[in-house]
Write a protein that holds these residues in place. Structure first.
Motif, PDB file in Angstrom:
ATOM      1  N   ARG A  43      -0.696  -2.002 -55.082  1.00 50.38           N
ATOM      2  CA  ARG A  43       0.361  -2.278 -54.108  1.00 50.38           C
ATOM      3  C   ARG A  43       1.262  -1.052 -53.928  1.00 50.38           C
ATOM      4  O   ARG A  43       1.691  -0.726 -52.825  1.00 50.38           O
ATOM      5  N   TYR A  44       1.560  -0.373 -55.020  1.00 52.54           N
ATOM      6  CA  TYR A  44       2.374   0.846 -54.978  1.00 52.54           C
ATOM      7  C   TYR A  44       1.757   1.865 -54.020  1.00 52.54           C
ATOM      8  O   TYR A  44       2.442   2.425 -53.166  1.00 52.54           O
ATOM      9  N   TYR A  45       0.453   2.098 -54.173  1.00 56.95           N
ATOM     10  CA  TYR A  45      -0.201   3.098 -53.324  1.00 56.95           C
ATOM     11  C   TYR A  45      -0.286   2.643 -51.866  1.00 56.95           C
ATOM     12  O   TYR A  45      -0.224   3.478 -50.960  1.00 56.95           O
ATOM     13  N   GLN A  46      -0.380   1.347 -51.628  1.00 57.54           N
ATOM     14  CA  GLN A  46      -0.334   0.838 -50.251  1.00 57.54           C
ATOM     15  C   GLN A  46       1.033   1.136 -49.637  1.00 57.54           C
ATOM     16  O   GLN A  46       1.133   1.608 -48.488  1.00 57.54           O
ATOM     17  N   LEU A  47       2.086   0.847 -50.386  1.00 54.31           N
ATOM     18  CA  LEU A  47       3.447   1.093 -49.890  1.00 54.31           C
ATOM     19  C   LEU A  47       3.702   2.582 -49.708  1.00 54.31           C
ATOM     20  O   LEU A  47       4.310   3.007 -48.720  1.00 54.31           O
ATOM     21  N   LEU A  48       3.225   3.392 -50.658  1.00 51.88           N
ATOM     22  CA  LEU A  48       3.401   4.842 -50.562  1.00 51.88           C
ATOM     23  C   LEU A  48       2.714   5.374 -49.308  1.00 51.88           C
ATOM     24  O   LEU A  48       3.289   6.181 -48.571  1.00 51.88           O
ATOM     25  N   ASN A  49       1.499   4.932 -49.053  1.00 51.76           N
ATOM     26  CA  ASN A  49       0.770   5.399 -47.876  1.00 51.76           C
ATOM     27  C   ASN A  49       1.523   5.058 -46.594  1.00 51.76           C
ATOM     28  O   ASN A  49       1.606   5.872 -45.669  1.00 51.76           O
ATOM     29  N   ALA A  50       2.092   3.863 -46.520  1.00 52.23           N
ATOM     30  CA  ALA A  50       2.884   3.482 -45.351  1.00 52.23           C
ATOM     31  C   ALA A  50       4.140   4.343 -45.241  1.00 52.23           C
ATOM     32  O   ALA A  50       4.551   4.730 -44.137  1.00 52.23           O
ATOM     33  N   ARG A  69       1.656  14.184 -47.677  1.00 51.07           N
ATOM     34  CA  ARG A  69       0.855  14.150 -46.444  1.00 51.07           C
ATOM     35  C   ARG A  69      -0.258  15.190 -46.500  1.00 51.07           C
ATOM     36  O   ARG A  69      -1.386  14.929 -46.087  1.00 51.07           O
ATOM     37  N   ARG A  70       0.071  16.389 -47.009  1.00 44.31           N
ATOM     38  CA  ARG A  70      -0.955  17.439 -47.122  1.00 44.31           C
ATOM     39  C   ARG A  70      -2.071  17.002 -48.067  1.00 44.31           C
ATOM     40  O   ARG A  70      -3.253  17.200 -47.782  1.00 44.31           O
ATOM     41  N   ILE A  71      -1.700  16.413 -49.197  1.00 42.24           N
ATOM     42  CA  ILE A  71      -2.696  15.928 -50.158  1.00 42.24           C
ATOM     43  C   ILE A  71      -3.574  14.860 -49.509  1.00 42.24           C
ATOM     44  O   ILE A  71      -4.799  14.876 -49.647  1.00 42.24           O
ATOM     45  N   ARG A  72      -2.936  13.941 -48.794  1.00 48.11           N
ATOM     46  CA  ARG A  72      -3.687  12.863 -48.137  1.00 48.11           C
ATOM     47  C   ARG A  72      -4.675  13.436 -47.125  1.00 48.11           C
ATOM     48  O   ARG A  72      -5.833  13.013 -47.064  1.00 48.11           O
ATOM     49  N   GLU A  73      -4.245  14.394 -46.335  1.00 49.70           N
ATOM     50  CA  GLU A  73      -5.138  14.980 -45.328  1.00 49.70           C
ATOM     51  C   GLU A  73      -6.296  15.732 -45.980  1.00 49.70           C
ATOM     52  O   GLU A  73      -7.429  15.667 -45.503  1.00 49.70           O
ATOM     53  N   THR A  74      -6.026  16.426 -47.082  1.00 49.87           N
ATOM     54  CA  THR A  74      -7.093  17.139 -47.797  1.00 49.87           C
ATOM     55  C   THR A  74      -8.134  16.147 -48.310  1.00 49.87           C
ATOM     56  O   THR A  74      -9.334  16.376 -48.173  1.00 49.87           O
ATOM     57  N   ARG A  75      -7.676  15.053 -48.871  1.00 47.64           N
ATOM     58  CA  ARG A  75      -8.598  14.038 -49.398  1.00 47.64           C
ATOM     59  C   ARG A  75      -9.393  13.362 -48.288  1.00 47.64           C
ATOM     60  O   ARG A  75     -10.562  13.062 -48.465  1.00 47.64           O
ATOM     61  N   ARG A  76      -8.753  13.139 -47.154  1.00 42.15           N
ATOM     62  CA  ARG A  76      -9.486  12.550 -46.024  1.00 42.15           C
ATOM     63  C   ARG A  76     -10.574  13.493 -45.543  1.00 42.15           C
ATOM     64  O   ARG A  76     -11.646  13.055 -45.139  1.00 42.15           O
TER      65      ARG A  76
END
Length: 79
Positions: A43-50, A69-76
């Protein structure tokens, strides 16, 4: 369309504060999520992503939000 808020709630501020910290080893972050925020890690990671898409979070803590955001884009991009 996202609803713009003037400020973040306590839980959202807590999530961003937790993300600013470093953790010593495996499991330490998940333990802090449960103990300090009372959330399951999923749930934490769901809220963090939002939060990363929330302009109010960006205004509150631009360094942390932009880093995540940069980390998320790299992983995507790796998928």
């Amino acid at each position: 369309m996202a609803v713009e808020r003037e400020s973040l709630g306590g839980r959202e501020r807590g999530i961003l504060a937790l993300e600013r910290r470093g953790f010593p080893g495996p499991g330490a972050k998940e333990r802090a999520i449960r103990e300090e925020l009372g959330l399951a890690p999923v749930r934490y990671y769901q809220l963090l992503n939002a939060l990363l898409d929330d302009p109010t979070a960006l205004a509150h803590d631009p360094v942390t939000v932009n880093r995540l955001r940069r980390i998320r884009e790299t992983r995507r991009g790796e998928r």
